[in-house]
Design an enzyme around this catalytic site. Structure first.
Site, mmCIF file in Angstrom:
data_model
loop_
_atom_site.group_PDB
_atom_site.id
_atom_site.type_symbol
_atom_site.label_atom_id
_atom_site.label_comp_id
_atom_site.label_asym_id
_atom_site.label_seq_id
_atom_site.Cartn_x
_atom_site.Cartn_y
_atom_site.Cartn_z
ATOM 1 N N ASP A 235 21.456 -12.202 63.223
ATOM 2 C CA ASP A 235 20.294 -11.344 62.975
ATOM 3 C C ASP A 235 20.185 -11.047 61.472
ATOM 4 O O ASP A 235 21.177 -11.135 60.738
ATOM 5 C CB ASP A 235 20.439 -10.011 63.723
ATOM 6 C CG ASP A 235 20.458 -10.209 65.234
ATOM 7 O OD1 ASP A 235 19.964 -11.254 65.702
ATOM 8 O OD2 ASP A 235 20.974 -9.309 65.929
HETATM 9 N N1 URA Z 1 24.890 -10.604 68.491
HETATM 10 C C1 URA Z 1 23.914 -9.851 67.946
HETATM 11 O O1 URA Z 1 23.445 -8.905 68.556
HETATM 12 N N2 URA Z 1 23.455 -10.173 66.734
HETATM 13 C C2 URA Z 1 23.964 -11.207 65.982
HETATM 14 O O2 URA Z 1 23.514 -11.425 64.855
HETATM 15 C C3 URA Z 1 24.987 -11.973 66.564
HETATM 16 C C4 URA Z 1 25.439 -11.648 67.817
#
Ligand code: URA
Length: 237
Positions: free
Chosen positions: A104
């Site tokens: 993310d």
């Molecule tokens: N899980 C999440 O919620 N975000 C990420 O970036 C990776 C795994």
């Protein structure tokens, strides 16, 4: 089997020079292949050949593998009209590189960047169950039940998550843990913690397969994987 590639294509793939620049440099005798000036920019070379471009030695590599310590605020994509992407952080204006999977925008930590599509496919294939470990900080206490729920495989709505391993490092108003998952669903860790009443406030990927983030690599920086690290990424448990 030896892989042959055109000199100009090899150098432009590697971000060393554009095809036009290669042509110009060849005309001026500024590209040496095994010590001999190249006569044509479309001559075929392999990874065994010793290249010198404007006095700088170089070897052609078909595949390149980088470890990026992803900072917050950049997106896991190759191009975007508005946002800065993880491949924008790799110098040389390369357009053949891509991230292996997505973190993310606000997640930091280990992201492998490569031009090896087959390896990326292997690592991301849901049937391979490649493990990924994250450090997570959440709001509130992490309850004893959470460990049981995660290790049994939590169900959110109609979606079943595979068993995950949780190690609680600190419990309090804000709590910290390491969590290992074997799949890569959208916002997976945030959704898993949300389902047990903890909002994720910080998330950092520590490892993928057996490859660990080099903690001496500052956020936003990247470096090539060593041969050992590449093996750690390729050959799992
Ligand atoms: N899980 C999440 O919620 N975000 C990420 O970036 C990776 C795994």
């Amino acid at each position: 089997m030896t892989d042959f590639i055109r000199l100009d294509k090899a150098l432009s793939n590697m971000g060393a020079a554009s095809r036009r620049e290669v042509k110009e440099a060849v005309k001026k005798g500024k590209i040496l292949v095994n010590g001999i000036p190249a006569k044509n920019s479309d001559m075929k070379i392999t990874g065994e050949d010793e290249l010198v471009i404007n006095g700088i030695p170089l070897k052609y590599k078909k595949y390149e593998y980088y470890m990026l310590n992803k900072p917050a605020g950049v997106i896991s994509a190759t191009t975007d009209s508005k946002e800065r992407t993880v491949t924008d952080l790799i110098s040389g204006g390369r357009n053949d590189l891509f991230p292996v999977g997505r973190l993310d925008k606000d997640t930091v930590g280990l992201l492998v960047i490569t031009n090896d599509g087959a390896l990326a496919h292997e690592l991301l294939s849901p049937v391979k169950h490649v493990k990924k470990t994250y450090f997570v900080r959440v709001e509130g206490r992490i309850s004893e039940e959470t460990d049981k729920k995660f290790s049994a495989g939590i169900c959110i709505g109609s979606e079943q998550f595979q068993p995950a391993e949780l190690v609680i490092l600190k419990n309090g108003e804000e709590s910290e843990a390491e969590i290992t998952i074997y799949e890569g669903k959208f916002h997976q860790i945030k959704r898993m913690f949300e389902a047990v009443g903890n909002r994720v406030i910080y998330l950092k990927r520590l490892s993928m397969g057996n490859l660990r983030l080099d903690e001496s690599l500052p956020e936003g920086n990247y470096r090539e994987l060593s041969e050992d690290e590449l093996q750690q990424l390729k050959y799992r448990q």
